[in-house]
Design a protein around this motif. Structure first.
Motif, PDB file in Angstrom:
ATOM      1  N   GLU A 184      19.869 -43.712  -8.655  1.00 17.68           N
ATOM      2  CA  GLU A 184      19.908 -45.174  -8.667  1.00 17.68           C
ATOM      3  C   GLU A 184      21.317 -45.673  -8.362  1.00 17.68           C
ATOM      4  O   GLU A 184      21.750 -46.705  -8.871  1.00 17.68           O
ATOM      5  CB  GLU A 184      19.388 -45.702 -10.008  1.00 17.68           C
ATOM      6  CG  GLU A 184      17.883 -45.448 -10.127  1.00 17.68           C
ATOM      7  CD  GLU A 184      17.311 -45.839 -11.472  1.00 17.68           C
ATOM      8  OE1 GLU A 184      16.595 -46.836 -11.543  1.00 17.68           O
ATOM      9  OE2 GLU A 184      17.586 -45.132 -12.460  1.00 17.68           O
ATOM     10  N   SER A 235      17.823 -52.750  -2.476  1.00 12.48           N
ATOM     11  CA  SER A 235      16.822 -52.806  -3.567  1.00 12.48           C
ATOM     12  C   SER A 235      17.383 -52.169  -4.833  1.00 12.48           C
ATOM     13  O   SER A 235      17.185 -52.675  -5.943  1.00 12.48           O
ATOM     14  CB  SER A 235      15.541 -52.051  -3.202  1.00 12.48           C
ATOM     15  OG  SER A 235      14.952 -52.568  -2.062  1.00 12.48           O
ATOM     16  N   ILE A 236      18.073 -51.037  -4.663  1.00 11.37           N
ATOM     17  CA  ILE A 236      18.642 -50.336  -5.832  1.00 11.37           C
ATOM     18  C   ILE A 236      19.659 -51.244  -6.525  1.00 11.37           C
ATOM     19  O   ILE A 236      19.690 -51.366  -7.747  1.00 11.37           O
ATOM     20  CB  ILE A 236      19.312 -49.002  -5.410  1.00 11.37           C
ATOM     21  CG1 ILE A 236      18.285 -48.058  -4.790  1.00 11.37           C
ATOM     22  CG2 ILE A 236      20.010 -48.345  -6.602  1.00 11.37           C
ATOM     23  CD1 ILE A 236      18.866 -46.757  -4.244  1.00 11.37           C
ATOM     24  N   TYR A 245      10.952 -53.844  -1.515  1.00 11.23           N
ATOM     25  CA  TYR A 245      10.908 -52.443  -1.932  1.00 11.23           C
ATOM     26  C   TYR A 245      10.061 -51.550  -1.031  1.00 11.23           C
ATOM     27  O   TYR A 245       8.989 -51.936  -0.590  1.00 11.23           O
ATOM     28  CB  TYR A 245      10.339 -52.358  -3.356  1.00 11.23           C
ATOM     29  CG  TYR A 245      10.755 -51.085  -4.057  1.00 11.23           C
ATOM     30  CD1 TYR A 245      11.987 -50.992  -4.670  1.00 11.23           C
ATOM     31  CD2 TYR A 245       9.924 -49.972  -4.064  1.00 11.23           C
ATOM     32  CE1 TYR A 245      12.388 -49.825  -5.292  1.00 11.23           C
ATOM     33  CE2 TYR A 245      10.317 -48.790  -4.684  1.00 11.23           C
ATOM     34  CZ  TYR A 245      11.547 -48.734  -5.304  1.00 11.23           C
ATOM     35  OH  TYR A 245      11.946 -47.571  -5.910  1.00 11.23           O
ATOM     36  N   GLY A 262       8.282 -46.549  -7.041  1.00  9.73           N
ATOM     37  CA  GLY A 262       9.082 -47.248  -8.049  1.00  9.73           C
ATOM     38  C   GLY A 262       8.226 -47.562  -9.257  1.00  9.73           C
ATOM     39  O   GLY A 262       6.990 -47.447  -9.213  1.00  9.73           O
ATOM     40  N   THR A 320      14.069 -47.746  -9.790  1.00 10.15           N
ATOM     41  CA  THR A 320      13.924 -47.592  -8.334  1.00 10.15           C
ATOM     42  C   THR A 320      13.951 -46.129  -7.907  1.00 10.15           C
ATOM     43  O   THR A 320      14.734 -45.738  -7.054  1.00 10.15           O
ATOM     44  CB  THR A 320      15.062 -48.370  -7.640  1.00 10.15           C
ATOM     45  OG1 THR A 320      16.309 -47.905  -8.184  1.00 10.15           O
ATOM     46  CG2 THR A 320      14.931 -49.856  -7.854  1.00 10.15           C
TER      47      THR A 320
END
Ligand code: ADP
Length: 501
Positions: A89, A111-112, A270, A274, A293
């Motif tokens: 992550e 996204s992370i 995403y 997840g 994530t």
């Protein structure tokens, strides 16, 4: 579409092996990286190629981005799977991987980044109609204002670190008198553990269940949910028992939570696998907690009830393939339970218990899956998470899965370190677990260390007798002599009935 030929697994132990197994099934070559402490680990032998990347401390090995990227260049690797923990992550790592022209088997760095901050995650998710725990929506700047919000929500409240994880960085505040003191502690803990002192407030839900939704997205905008996992049996806010499906929710709640999870994933664009975590109160109101994530430790229970290999889907998505199913195609069948076998002493506040695995024999048979990364004779290194294995059982219904779990725990033989096996057996037999009335306070509500104590004189004598019989049965090479039909010693705790059974 790029076809991945060679994956480097930037991880160790059970999850490294788990990923490599699927890669092998897909005819993809694998590269292990390892620290000096893991030279003899199964994941190192299993890989097609393996490279030592440094000394035992993870900062010098498993977190050493530059060394890992150099191995990729040297060995013509085209993709990296980060597993969970370590670099999984780390948005900067995902970015570097992409900049090096490699495929990161996971979501985008962006996204992370968003979901790595609990505050940013809530802000992103707020564009959709997603229930949130009452609290502050940004980092606390002004204490007076925060106190006013806290009293309007009503005590107890929880102060949480925005960058927190692994159950750390949370402080329960019972009343306004404690507010300042707990706030000081929360901020200094957040700074020292995560390098980021941002904290926020949430209403403390007193008897919650932890329920999470597995999602999968692709690069074409498709996102589906693969139902829920219930992970309410925890110690130190960290999971020890997980199951799918949850017996606490209705099909309507499942559907609504699934929709919310897909929207949370959509809120940060995403793709990959997840998990969207929720907390549910006694009236079955659920609230978004956070999104992880990455591949989750407890992903096998979802695999068992859906029949979908999540690692395979992650790899296919990373290659650019569209998901091979839509939501309506997805169903689940039966029941799966996972217990985490940690080298921890449940009779000593679940403290890690480091040592050598003198005996290590795994359970087997119908409906039993063991994901592990250790063998008999190996040391549990002090440098990493002390999880030895994940024991997962699957049955046509919950009762069967529980019975299989008790049978599998009884077959599991580990000596040399204390483990969470006795505690998990206790949980499996406890009335509150069996009837579904448990919540995240299961340990404090029902468990006392003396419920597991095993050291009666009778047992010590019987253990001594077994050890001497075992020694007598070793041949000249020190290998056990196989006597068919010989009785095996069963430690007393395994046959004892616990309160609530
Ligand atoms: P982490 O990122 O450290 O895992 P989470 O926000 O996911 O933190 O929460 C971990 C656990 O802490 C939850 O499963 C739950 O047991 C407890 N928890 C978190 N938020 C709350 C809350 N508002 N009220 C009660 N318990 C909570």
């Amino acid at each position: 579409m790029p076809q991945i030929q060679k994956i480097l697994v930037a991880n160790r132990g059970e999850i490294a092996l788990r990923i490599m197994r699927t890669a092998r099934e897909m005819n993809i070559r694998t590269v292990a990286v390892f620290s000096e402490a893991d030279r003899t680990s199964p994941h190192v032998r299993y890989a097609d190629e393996a490279v030592c990347i440094g000394p035992a401390p993870s900062s010098e090995s498993y977190l050493n981005t530059e060394k890992i990227l150099k191995v990729c260049r040297d060995l013509n690797v085209d993709a990296i799977h980060p597993g969970y923990g370590f670099l999984s992550e780390n948005a900067a790592f995902a970015q570097k991987v992409a900049e090096a022209g490699l495929i990161f088997i996971g979501p985008s760095a962006a996204s992370i980044e968003v979901m790595g901050s609990k505050i940013a995650a809530k802000q992103a998710a707020s564009q959709y109609n997603i229930p949130m725990v009452p609290g502050t929506v940004s980092a606390i700047q002004d204490r007076m204002e925060a106190k006013i919000i806290a009293s309007s929500i009503g005590y107890p409240i929880l102060i949480k670190a925005s960058a927190g994880g692994g159950g750390k960085g949370m402080r329960i505040v019972a009343s306004e008198d404690e507010f300042d003191e707990q706030m000081d502690r929360a901020v200094s803990e957040a700074l020292s553990s995560f390098g980021d002192g941002s904290v926020f407030i949430e209403k403390y839900i007193t008897s919650p269940k932890h329920i999470e939704i597995q999602i999968l997205g692709d690069h074409h905008g498709n996102i589906v949910y693969l139902f829920e996992r219930e992970c309410s049996i925890q110690r130190r806010h960290q999971k020890v028992v997980e199951e799918a499906p949850s017996i606490s929710i209705t099909p309507e709640i499942r559907h609504e939570m699934g929709r919310c999870a897909v929207d949370v994933a959509r809120s940060c664009g995403y793709y990959g696998a997840g998990t969207v975590e929720f907390i549910m109160d006694e009236e079955r109101n659920f609230y978004f907690l956070e999104m992880n994530t990455r591949l989750q430790v407890e992903h096998p229970v979802t695999e068992l009830i859906t029949g979908i290999d999540l690692v395979k889907q992650m790899i296919l998505v990373a290659e650019g393939n569209p998901l091979p199913f839509v939501q309506e195609d997805l169903t689940f069948k039966g029941h799966a339970i996972e217990i985490r076998v940690y080298a921890e002493d449940a009779t000593n506040n679940f403290l890690p218990d480091i040592g050598t695995l003198h005996t290590y024999t795994k359970p087997d048979g119908n409906g039993v899956r063991v994901d592990d990364g250790f063998e008999q004779g190996m040391e549990i290194p002090i440098y990493y998470d002390p999880m030895i294995a994940k024991l997962i059982t699957y049955g046509e219904d919950r009762e069967t899965a529980i019975q299989k779990m008790i049978r599998a725990i009884d077959e599991y033989q580990i000596s040399g370190v204390a483990t969470t096996l006795p505690f998990c057996r206790f949980a499996m037999q406890h009335e509150a677990f069996v009837n579904g009335s448990f919540d995240t306070n299961f340990v404090s509500n029902y468990f006392r260390p003396d419920m597991l104590s095993t050291n009666s004189d009778e047992e010590t004598a019987s253990l001594a007798a077994v050890i001497s019989a075992y020694i007598l049965n070793l041949n000249a090479a020190g290998k056990p002599v196989q006597n068919e039909g010989e009785n095996t010693y069963v430690p007393k705790w395994r046959s004892r009935r616990f309160a609530g059974s």
